[in-house]
Write a protein that holds these residues in place. Structure first.
Motif, PDB file in Angstrom:
ATOM      1  N   VAL D 195       6.548  19.372 -13.216  1.00  7.77           N
ATOM      2  CA  VAL D 195       6.295  19.702 -14.503  1.00  7.77           C
ATOM      3  C   VAL D 195       7.253  18.923 -15.480  1.00  7.77           C
ATOM      4  N   PHE D 196       6.868  18.261 -16.689  1.00  9.04           N
ATOM      5  CA  PHE D 196       7.768  17.695 -17.512  1.00  9.04           C
ATOM      6  C   PHE D 196       8.098  18.687 -18.673  1.00  9.04           C
ATOM      7  N   PRO D 197       9.269  19.191 -18.766  1.00 10.46           N
ATOM      8  CA  PRO D 197       9.566  19.810 -19.996  1.00 10.46           C
ATOM      9  C   PRO D 197       9.812  18.797 -21.081  1.00 10.46           C
ATOM     10  N   ARG D 198      10.089  19.636 -22.454  1.00  9.05           N
ATOM     11  CA  ARG D 198      10.318  19.000 -23.656  1.00  9.05           C
ATOM     12  C   ARG D 198      11.265  17.961 -23.067  1.00  9.05           C
ATOM     13  N   LYS D 199      11.211  16.767 -23.737  1.00 10.37           N
ATOM     14  CA  LYS D 199      12.170  15.679 -23.468  1.00 10.37           C
ATOM     15  C   LYS D 199      13.455  15.836 -24.449  1.00 10.37           C
ATOM     16  N   THR D 200      14.567  15.677 -23.459  1.00 13.54           N
ATOM     17  CA  THR D 200      15.954  15.496 -24.353  1.00 13.54           C
ATOM     18  C   THR D 200      15.972  14.303 -25.233  1.00 13.54           C
ATOM     19  N   LYS D 201      16.488  14.481 -26.457  1.00  9.05           N
ATOM     20  CA  LYS D 201      16.485  13.477 -27.680  1.00  9.05           C
ATOM     21  C   LYS D 201      17.360  12.479 -26.868  1.00  9.05           C
ATOM     22  N   TYR D 202      18.229  12.557 -25.841  1.00 10.16           N
ATOM     23  CA  TYR D 202      19.069  11.655 -25.286  1.00 10.16           C
ATOM     24  C   TYR D 202      18.655  10.855 -24.301  1.00 10.16           C
ATOM     25  N   PRO D 210      14.087  16.403 -19.133  1.00  6.41           N
ATOM     26  CA  PRO D 210      14.429  16.643 -17.500  1.00  6.41           C
ATOM     27  C   PRO D 210      13.123  16.877 -16.813  1.00  6.41           C
ATOM     28  N   PHE D 228      17.918  16.589 -14.249  1.00  8.90           N
ATOM     29  CA  PHE D 228      18.173  16.486 -15.708  1.00  8.90           C
ATOM     30  C   PHE D 228      19.499  15.579 -15.889  1.00  8.90           C
ATOM     31  N   CYS D 231      22.171  15.535 -19.109  1.00 12.59           N
ATOM     32  CA  CYS D 231      22.579  16.522 -19.559  1.00 12.59           C
ATOM     33  C   CYS D 231      23.659  16.864 -20.556  1.00 12.59           C
TER      34      CYS D 231
END
Lengths: 345, 345, 345, 345
Positions: D195-202, D210, D228, D231
């Motif tokens: 599963v791909f959670p919301r993508k970090t802006k970084y 992650p 991740f 992080c």
């Protein structure tokens, strides 16, 4: 029964207790107030919308039939006279520390109370109501660590002002450990010695800071208590009891743990007000409940107030002499011998 | 103003709230009670020495002019009718979970409340009042960990009886995470999928245990929630929010730390009652204070009750299908759009 | 260059070092051994399959040209003579504690070494090589907690036998804190006082246990060190440095954390051997590397051995008198003034 | 016996191993080196002062009689050919991951090794030698938490560059968990879903970050593994095993705890190099010791390399499909059935 409270002293701590009794707890009602500053007393009534009489002085307030409990939150030197008058009138008393400014004054209150034949007075040592100290005492009382041999306590404050001088480390700060530690191990103090470590650069000319107190009890428990009031980093209360079978610690104040910026960390309080906020509520609720259910308060007694005064005197002397000083209490009256600690838990 | 409470349902949780309002908190008074078992209602009045009328049913109780608030602690299937009747009578309602046993029932309450033009109802999701969750939410809201991306929650119980079957992991247990997690990250749920790991030998034929729920929100936050109700070792609630800039954890329940028998350890609760005991007090006090100060409760709303019902339905379906199931909410009415969370803190 | 080691004393600690040098580390080789018990020496050669000569005594061993380093692991009273002979022969020496059994003996070694014009001797205080102490010292040296004001150290052992008497709390146990604490804060000791708390029931007639040492340094740092050798629960070494800007702790020994049987816990060691096992390896490897790279060892010097001896004498005296006793060191020779601590890290 | 090492590949990791074998560990000697960049090979010999022949290629190096062990630290695609040639020559092999870039390649090595009738190959999965993982495995193997049901692992990195794309989360990062987790619970993998959670802006356009992997084993253990890699806060490896009777955690990396600036905190590493530095030493020393004492290495085998390759392929497929993908291993040859794990501990 709703207890009628008459409040003597409407400064900050007085108002906090008024708010607590009026808006958060059950079983009490403010029916009378007084203050040397009558304007303050009137403002308080208005601020909290109280249905309370403003009296000229403590005598008149105590005489009011609606007053079941006298809440003493005036400045320290006034405590003794108010407490004695209230006790002689057969009223319950909740008195913020100090009970009296001298050991002799405390003893006069003890005697007045014994004369009444009934425990009427509770002193505002709130730590005994902190859930952490309660849990620590339970662990000790249940024998989880065996017989206590040593205690290590730490009382740190981020900073203090210029008015705070060496002696105040005892009468304003250590006083809380003085009350709570003998209760914790169920023992009496015998002697105290003070060592002054290198002084922090954040202190000033009239304040030795930090200070290390070594207090011995009758049974030989040695308590190392550090008072460090310009520790900068936070308000930090620690207590560790080392027993024959193990060691028990006062819990850290719970806080959110984070992983952030290469640190795994939790917050340390910086303002003492938040550390024992719940304890104040529990303390006053227990005071009211005990009176209602058992006819007398079950918290720190006049005798505990006396112990605190005698011990504080010895600690101040030890600051001055650098020597081991005796802590000499009169014999504990049978009147105060009953150990009601565990019932409360 | 002292709020008059009418209590519908005098079982265990009902009596606890009665005791709380009567003996621990400030601002409320029990003025009426009812129960399908009238004997229970009468015993309750006697047990707590209440000055309260015992009514035949909820209708009569709601009609009493002295009743400002209807406290709904009857069994679940009865909630909806009582809440709707109370709302239609313009009374405040504090309703233990579930608000109603179906999403449709919750929606009917929502509509009745909107019709009244005023928030009247609070649902008894007490975790939002736990000091740990409050602190965790504050950390998130202040941006301490940046935008949340993932949540990991754990709900463990030492053991459950034979009556507890697979579905109850959702409606009895996960339901608390369902309410608190969307509040925590201020987002709505989108889908859920369930995986059943190897079953513990301590479970029984009708219970898959443990269970792992993967819940996604509209913004893409992925929440892994473990429900494990025969974990044996204790009652353990964990919550960790992983953000773009860091991670924040729900504090562990504070307990005495010991060094003993080759272990450095602290206690884990085994009885859930102690975990959120303080939260129940804060919840009811806040409910009363909010009504008194703002004219409406500020805790979990009817809409939150509706969210819980819809989400629980999807979770149960996901248990059955093994597939990812959509969580489809109706559009949030403007009436419930105001975010009053931060005011309370 | 591979260093040739001649080992004087093939008891337990001697064999451990032989194994370490032969099978785990790089840069050294055992080329000669001796022991008052020749049989032990021979067995050792066989046990480890060494290509080493067995000598009759330390003199002969030191004279062997292949011996670059004399490893002194004989019993304490024999150390001084062997070390002096080795130094006079220009050989490197690694000597287990004590360097000598008296302060005068240590001083004779210091003088012999100065005469050689080169640091040759390292004393086996392994804690300085423990990754925890190294990290703690780095934190202090970097100024993370500001100027140190107080230290609190704890040295606990699960239990000791009848042969362990009061004085051994200093010479066998406290001796490690004596070495590591002055190194940690980069200061010299000035005085020591001892308090005996209530004695644990697990001790015996000839052993005061626990004991509390209050050691002051020249700059006024106060160190409270607890020695408690029948603490029952484990082998536990703690160290906390309280500075003007914060507090730093020696890390707990890492162990698996578990949640089990209502406890969140981690293990405490019960056997001291495991606590500093890695430190022994690092210590000997650093000793060899320093000689190879810089021509001299960089660990605890003869002067550190002398400090330990003088301080231990004062601590024993303080045990006997109950008074504050001075710790009077001769002036530090320029020869030992170079602080090479940070280079090593 | 001192093992002669021939090193194929003198890049960063190759040189680190050369330094380790030459200057820190016992039992090995670099006798030959080669690299596609001959200049690099020559520089390495010079840099470490090696007494080693520089060969044109791996074939020639393998043929050198002094070479007992071929250390494969070339780039991944070259591994298979070198390993097979070394195995066919009857030489021991220590091969950094990956063993081969395809499952088929790994299988060819497996077959070559079986043909030799002797375990010759160890793959460089160093985590199995980390003291934390070893202790965690011991706790599980001893039954301290009962039968494992779930695993939760976290692999976080502060940040990665533009070259790191979605697939590398598997082949560069997750690969370590893939190896260590099946070893930890002694089970084989069955399926994986991502599963791909919301993508970090970084993160950047070609990297989902992650990622959450749900891996199931044959016995039904469900493993949630978070990768991740941006992080921000640190390099953080977590592992938690939830069993029928309790939960066990990989220890946090030990660090100095401080109280400072209103925080109780410890450091989190930011550079992965420090996290498993000791494990690399233990790994190579164990490899040499096992060969010397038992005639074959005891660490991760060719079969473990094959498991890693097959599992990584399935994980990459699962990244692409979003579906649960099977992890299908061939039957484990009897040759690899011996569980030598516990002997090592």
């Amino acid at each position: 029964m709703t207890l009628g409270f008459g409040v003597v002293g409407t400064g900050a701590i007085g108002r906090e207790h008024i708010n607590r009794i009026t808006n958060k707890l059950s079983g009490g009602k403010i029916v009378a107030v007084t203050d040397v500053n009558q304007e303050s007393a009137k403002q308080t009534v208005e601020q909290y919308g109280l249905d309370a009489v403003v009296y000229q002085d403590d005598k008149a307030l105590i005489a009011d039939e609606k007053v079941d409990v006298v809440l003493v939150t005036s400045w320290g030197p006034a405590h003794e006279a108010t407490v004695i008058a209230a006790v002689e009138a057969g009223k319950y008393v909740f008195c913020e520390k100090p009970l009296a400014t001298t050991a002799e004054g405390c003893m006069r209150i003890v005697e007045a109370e014994i004369k009444q034949g009934k425990k009427l007075v509770q002193v505002g040592f709130m730590r005994r109501y902190d859930s952490g100290y309660v849990a620590l005492k339970q662990a000790i009382d249940k024998g989880e660590i065996g017989q206590p041999l040593m205690v290590r306590a730490v009382h740190r404050n981020p900073e203090v002002g210029e008015a705070y001088v060496t002696e105040m480390a005892v009468v304003d700060t250590l006083i809380h450990e003085i009350d709570v530690l003998h209760w914790l191990v169920n023992d009496d103090y015998k002697s105290v010695q003070v060592v002054f470590p290198r002084k922090t650069k954040y202190s000033h000319g009239k304040l030795q800071d930090p200070q290390l107190f070594t207090i011995e009890t009758n049974s030989g428990i040695v308590m190392n208590v550090e008072v460090f009031v310009n520790c900068k980093y936070g308000y930090d209360i620690q207590c560790e009891v080392i027993g024959e079978d193990g060691v028990a610690y006062l819990p850290e104040f719970a806080s959110v743990v984070t992983r952030k910026e290469a640190k795994l960390s939790s917050s340390i309080l910086t303002d003492w007000k938040y550390r024992f906020m719940d304890a104040y509520d529990v303390e006053i609720q227990d005071f009211m409940d005990s009176i209602n259910k058992k006819g007398e308060p079950q918290g720190p007694t006049s005798w505990d107030g006396y112990i605190a005064a005698v011990t504080a005197d010895a600690c101040v002397k030890a600051q001055q002499t650098g020597q081991k000083e005796a802590i000499t209490l009169q014999e504990r009256p049978v009147f105060y011998s009953e150990n009601t600690v565990l019932e409360r838990v």
